[in-house]
Design a protein around this motif. Structure first.
Motif, PDB file in Angstrom:
ATOM      1  N   MET A   1       0.846  -1.192   0.000  1.00 26.39           N
ATOM      2  CA  MET A   1       0.000   0.000   0.000  1.00 26.39           C
ATOM      3  C   MET A   1       0.880   1.239   0.000  1.00 26.39           C
ATOM      4  N   LYS A   2       0.702   2.065  -1.031  1.00 24.37           N
ATOM      5  CA  LYS A   2       1.510   3.277  -1.143  1.00 24.37           C
ATOM      6  C   LYS A   2       0.876   4.407  -0.344  1.00 24.37           C
ATOM      7  N   ASN A   3       1.745   5.121   0.422  1.00 23.09           N
ATOM      8  CA  ASN A   3       1.301   6.251   1.255  1.00 23.09           C
ATOM      9  C   ASN A   3       0.149   5.834   2.177  1.00 23.09           C
ATOM     10  N   TYR A   4       0.324   4.740   2.900  1.00 25.72           N
ATOM     11  CA  TYR A   4      -0.775   4.194   3.709  1.00 25.72           C
ATOM     12  C   TYR A   4      -0.832   4.785   5.112  1.00 25.72           C
ATOM     13  N   ASN A   5       0.320   5.125   5.654  1.00 26.99           N
ATOM     14  CA  ASN A   5       0.364   5.837   6.945  1.00 26.99           C
ATOM     15  C   ASN A   5       1.049   7.172   6.701  1.00 26.99           C
ATOM     16  N   GLY A   6       0.254   8.192   6.374  1.00 23.01           N
ATOM     17  CA  GLY A   6       0.839   9.425   5.877  1.00 23.01           C
ATOM     18  C   GLY A   6       1.479   9.141   4.531  1.00 23.01           C
ATOM     19  N   ASN A   7       2.751   9.532   4.370  1.00 23.78           N
ATOM     20  CA  ASN A   7       3.473   9.230   3.134  1.00 23.78           C
ATOM     21  C   ASN A   7       4.335   7.979   3.263  1.00 23.78           C
ATOM     22  N   THR A   8       4.111   7.182   4.300  1.00 22.41           N
ATOM     23  CA  THR A   8       4.886   5.962   4.511  1.00 22.41           C
ATOM     24  C   THR A   8       4.155   4.769   3.917  1.00 22.41           C
ATOM     25  N   ASP A   9       4.879   3.992   3.115  1.00 24.37           N
ATOM     26  CA  ASP A   9       4.306   2.791   2.512  1.00 24.37           C
ATOM     27  C   ASP A   9       4.255   1.663   3.540  1.00 24.37           C
ATOM     28  N   ARG A  10       3.295   0.758   3.357  1.00 23.08           N
ATOM     29  CA  ARG A  10       3.169  -0.398   4.242  1.00 23.08           C
ATOM     30  C   ARG A  10       2.890  -1.653   3.418  1.00 23.08           C
ATOM     31  N   LEU A  11       3.371  -2.786   3.895  1.00 25.86           N
ATOM     32  CA  LEU A  11       2.999  -4.082   3.353  1.00 25.86           C
ATOM     33  C   LEU A  11       1.922  -4.704   4.219  1.00 25.86           C
ATOM     34  N   LEU A  12       0.860  -5.177   3.575  1.00 23.28           N
ATOM     35  CA  LEU A  12      -0.197  -5.909   4.252  1.00 23.28           C
ATOM     36  C   LEU A  12       0.018  -7.388   3.963  1.00 23.28           C
ATOM     37  N   ARG A  13       0.275  -8.145   5.028  1.00 29.34           N
ATOM     38  CA  ARG A  13       0.558  -9.571   4.882  1.00 29.34           C
ATOM     39  C   ARG A  13      -0.738 -10.370   4.878  1.00 29.34           C
TER      40      ARG A  13
END
Length: 697
Positions: free
Chosen positions: A328-340
């Motif tokens: 997920m791009k820009n998921y926490n503010g501008n920080t990317d996250r991986l959803l497992r």
């Protein structure tokens, strides 16, 4: 099939335990290797929102279409033809042939452009997803049909057929319909539209997402089902009552996230919570076509959007455990996250957990789009991130190199554990809205295309120092068909995985190979449903059927699945018959039985019972029978081809199992088997089992 949460966790844990050095540096597997920008005007410039690759003229190389306009004024979409193949020039160089191949195409404010074989005739058509303006109430999205195949014209040339391809409308307000009458084209605000076989009937349907005028999130996303000939009719409602389909969607992706061989949807939503829609076609949790499971899949797991600008979601098996996770791009503010992906909960659907430590070196800037690419040739998927207002980046995956997950999976190159960037030092900035992966010069390694906004030139980053791909596709899942009655075809699905962007697997050669009663193999081309999933059918037939899948990527690497065997219709009669000649011993006549059909690849057995316990026994085998006197009785397998000394169990038995009957015997061959057992109660200290005969079909 469902992905097991327990197996998923166990396999991931095994990977972690196998990696011990948490501080190891990621190796630069190809030192000095890099991408080179091939020229400023390779694919034009303007307000480019989207680029797609596909072989529009079926000559074996990838061509390019460019969607322009976006947030600016209407512009022309363009097509660039690879000059290899039919063109007879240098492969990997491109010519703008819009004037010929796109003759008469109007200017649009395009956000999405897609290759897809809509009419199932073996060539790629084109769909243009448009946004328009609030003042005009949006623009119709357009269909352009390849004039090869069913059209019997010049392949790779296109004619618009928008007015005909939009069929029945069921939820579109009359105010948005171009012609009225609840059919035909209609005006909307869209950014991403994808084609996939959503209802599993062998043609590509359309998921049309929307974000509404002025990004107000008031327009519904819609599904249009293909009638089989490339005409699209709306189905409504397509979601469960209460499902939320009015979003700020700029991207969504279609994959089988729960492993049941239907295609689910994960959707990014720029200014509010991402959505997850589960397909109920197979092993569903309700009677609706799709189920909004966002609450269970994300919110209940704490995987909640914070901030805005969630422009992009991209599926990948990040941890190598055989299911699809989501970046997920820009998921926490501008920080990317991986959803497992954590598997499936009965009655609730699949679900994800947010893993904050799997992406390392995120610059925390407003990035726009992501593509997976194995740029270092090690077999795992690295990532390219398109930056909305700055430098584009590569992230190196550590999966193939075996670093523990605790030190991260994706590492931005030039930071932390990853070597320096390999993208060009020039022409790699500005406002990149889209990246696209493809081996544009057919040299076996992946190249990159960049679509830029604001009048900037689009870019072609050619991979000039890579090594050819040697990694064959693998299989995430293949239908395991059990025995079934006759009267119906047998539908087989296969989901593949490979070290390439998921959308390129649609161009793989995937074949279902099957035999009936060990006859000659039949190969059936499997239909790409999108989402790395394929389907084909075995026609209704009676007999023992064995099948496997062969998947060949564009670099000619072939992966082969395991073989599944099932019986359709009334099972064939046993090939084994009792022909007598037994001689009694201590327990009476030892009993020899044969089971199975002797069809190549099927299970058979030869089982001795009722013999003297714990005794020496000799089994005799022959391909003919001239019964002869033997030890006070008669031996049927004469002349003897094979004799093997064995021993009976304490119960007087010898079971012999043949899990897969071998080939090599001509049809009509007889196989004779009989035992002689040391037995004091026999006339001369030996008893004989009855003889059995097997007939090779």
């Amino acid at each position: 099939m469902r992905f097991s949460t327990i197996l998923t966790i166990a396999s991931a844990a095994a990977l972690v335990l196998s990696n011990t050095d948490a501080t190891a540096q990621l190796a630069d597997l190809q030192p000095g290797r890099n991408f080179t920008s091939t020229g400023s005007a390779q694919f034009g410039g303007g307000r480019t929102e989207n680029i797609d690759v596909g072989d529009c003229d079926n000559d074996g190389d990838l061509d390019v279409i460019v969607g322009n306009g976006g947030d600016g004024t209407s512009q022309a979409n363009r097509i660039y033809i690879n000059m290899g193949g039919l063109q007879g020039g240098t492969i990997g160089t491109f010519a703008d042939q819009t004037g010929v191949r796109f003759a008469g195409v109007p200017n649009d404010r395009t956000r999405d452009i897609e290759f897809a074989d809509m009419d199932n005739d073996g060539d790629l058509d084109i769909y243009v997803g448009n946004r328009g303006s609030t003042a005009e109430g949006g623009q119709p999205s357009r269909f352009y049909i390849n004039q090869g195949g069913l059209q019997a014209g010049i392949i790779g040339n296109y004619q618009e057929d928008t007015n005909n391809r939009w069929g029945t409308l069921t939820s579109v307000p009359l105010s948005k319909q171009v012609f009225g009458g609840n059919s035909g084209p209609w005006r909307d605000f869209t950014c991403d539209c994808d084609f996939a076989d959503l209802d599993d009937d062998g043609d590509l349907d359309l998921f049309h997402s929307s974000y509404g005028p002025g990004f107000n999130g008031t327009e519904a996303s819609r599904i249009f089902l293909n009638d089989g000939a490339g005409f699209f009719n709306e189905i409504s409602p397509w979601i469960n009552a209460g499902g939320d389909i009015t979003t700020f969607t700029l991207d969504m992706d279609i994959m089988d996230f729960d492993g049941d061989f239907d295609l689910d949807i994960v959707m990014s939503s720029r200014d509010n919570q991402a959505r997850v829609y589960m397909n109920n076609t197979r092993e569903g949790i309700s009677g609706s076509f799709f189920q909004d499971i966002t609450q269970h899949a994300l919110l209940n797991q704490g995987a909640t959007l914070s901030g805005t600008n969630n422009y992009e979601c991209e599926p990948v098996d990040a941890d190598g455990d055989g299911d699809f996770d989501v970046w997920m791009k820009n998921y926490n503010g501008n920080t990317d996250r991986l959803l497992r992906n954590n598997g499936f909960t009965p009655g609730q659907g699949f679900f994800f957990s947010q893993v904050n430590g799997w992406i390392k070196g995120d610059p925390n800037v407003d990035e726009n789009e992501l593509d997976f690419i194995d740029y270092d040739g090690d077999g795992d998927l690295d990532a390219f991130a398109a930056n909305f207002s700055g430098t584009n980046w590569l992230y190196q995956s550590s999966l193939a190199q075996g670093l523990p997950f605790s030190s991260g999976i994706y590492h931005r190159t030039g930071t932390g554990l990853a070597p320096a960037p390999e993208l060009p030092t020039t022409s790699n900035g500005g406002t990149t809205l889209d990246g696209e992966v493809g081996d544009m010069d057919n040299d076996g390694d992946p190249d990159l295309l960049l679509g830029n906004d604001g009048g900037q030139q689009n870019r072609y980053f050619q991979n000039v120092g890579g090594v050819p791909d040697t990694h064959a596709p693998t299989f995430i899942g293949v239908t395991v068909q059990g025995d079934k009655p006759g009267g119906t075809d047998t539908l087989i699905h296969a989901t593949i995985d490979d070290n390439t962007a998921f959308y390129l697997t649609a161009y793989y050669d995937v074949d279902l190979v099957y035999t009936v009663n060990a006859g000659p193999p039949t190969s059936v081309d499997m239909f790409s449903m999108a989402g790395q999933m394929f389907r084909a059918t075995i026609p209704d037939t009676t007999g023992v059927i064995a099948y496997h899948i062969e998947a060949t990527d564009r670099a000619s690497n072939t992966g082969v699945s395991g073989t599944t065997i099932f019986t359709q219709g009334t099972p064939p009669a046993s090939a084994w018959t009792d022909i007598g000649f037994g001689l009694a011993g201590v327990s009476g006549v030892p009993a020899l039985t044969g089971t199975g059909t002797m069809v190549v690849g099927t299970p058979n057995s030869v089982n001795l019972t009722n013999a003297a316990p714990s005794a020496v026994a000799v089994v005799f085998v022959s391909l003919s029978s001239t019964p002869a006197p033997f030890k006070g009785g008669t031996l049927a397998p004469v002349p003897v081809l094979l004799d093997i000394t064995l021993g009976t169990s304490g119960a007087g038995a010898i079971p012999i199992s043949v899990p897969s009957w071998p080939g090599g015997l001509p049809p009509g061959t007889n196989v004779y088997v009989q035992y002689a057992i040391v037995d004091a109660a026999g006339p001369v200290g030996v008893s004989l089992s009855n003889a059995i005969k097997g007939l090779q079909p």
